[in-house]
Design a protein around this motif. Structure first.
Motif: not given
Length: 283
Positions: A225-249
């Protein structure tokens, strides 16, 4: 002394619904060359505290949630957010684990009172140590950080890169701070170098494997759970920073949406399959 073992923390992170990570800031003043999320002194941090409090309300209300990790960036540079998170989670009986570089002990004769108070209110602290920190956080700074954490009663886990010189350095710091019996007060957590963020050109993936050899990813049970409300299913660093499939966030704006999004991730059959069986078996 409080504190969960590394084994206990990792076990909870692999059980859906029992653990998650709260990413409270991208900001960090240390500037390590190996930073996997490219955190900088001017990176984004909490701007909407009303939203952040909604996120906390959503976490506090989740039944079955036992463990919340708090990271960044460097969480101690986000004073207000860190205090809000620790107070809310502790008040709800959740176990909190904070990940830090120890930069708050840099050159300090005395650790600030609010930091000591925060340390007294968390269960376990992961303190990073490696040679990439040396320009900003010296071994002596880390000795001060180790002593402050142990004196607070929190559990201590020293985290360093799984490279021989890094392990030697971490053990030297712990022995300086705690004596030869440091093993009774601290665990070592060895992590692989990650080729993401600023480290993308520093580290390379050395070995490639055919699809059928890939195992499961237990960490998919523990969303971010990011401070800006974005919730990612995966803890991969690239995914947390906005990369990867949209279904992950997905983005939450209310406390109710926090739980709804987390539950939706758990119900995703592809993600559940990767978490329980693994990509290799699925393929």
């Amino acid at each position: 002394m409080r504190g969960m073992s590394l084994k206990q923390i990792n076990a909870l992170r692999e059980e859906p619904g029992r653990a998650l990570l709260l990413f409270i800031t991208e900001r960090c003043p240390v500037g390590c060359a190996h930073c996997s999320v490219d955190s900088r002194a001017d990176s984004p941090s909490i701007e909407d505290f009303a939203l952040f409090e909604q996120l906390l309300e959503g976490l506090v209300a989740r039944p079955g949630l036992e463990l919340v990790g708090i990271s960044g960036g460097e969480p101690f540079v986000e004073k207000r957010g860190l205090q809000l998170a620790v107070d809310a989670l502790r008040g709800a009986g959740k176990t909190t684990v904070v990940y830090t570089s120890g930069v708050w002990a840099r050159g300090a004769k005395r650790v600030p009172h609010w930091i000591n108070q925060t340390l007294r209110n968390v269960d376990t602290v992961f303190l990073s140590s490696d040679t990439f920190h040396e320009a900003s956080v010296s071994d002596l700074d880390l000795v001060r950080a180790v002593n402050a954490i142990v004196d607070s009663g929190a559990g201590l886990i020293m985290q360093t890169l799984d490279q021989p010189e890094m392990v030697v350095q971490a053990k030297r710091i712990l022995e300086t701070a705690l004596g030869k019996d440091w093993h009774s007060l601290c665990e070592l957590s060895l992590v692989p170098p990650l080729p993401y963020g600023r480290a993308e050109d520093l580290f390379q993936i050395q070995t490639r494997h055919p699809t059928e050899q890939f195992g499961r990813c237990g960490s998919l049970a523990s969303p971010v759970v990011r401070f800006d409300g974005v919730i990612t299913a995966c803890c991969n660093e690239a995914v947390i920073m906005g990369q990867g499939a949209s279904r992950l966030r997905r983005t939450a704006k209310t406390s109710a949406e926090v739980s709804s999004i987390i539950d939706t991730n758990y119900q995703d059959s592809l993600l559940a399959g990767i978490q329980r069986a693994g990509i290799g078996r699925m393929a």
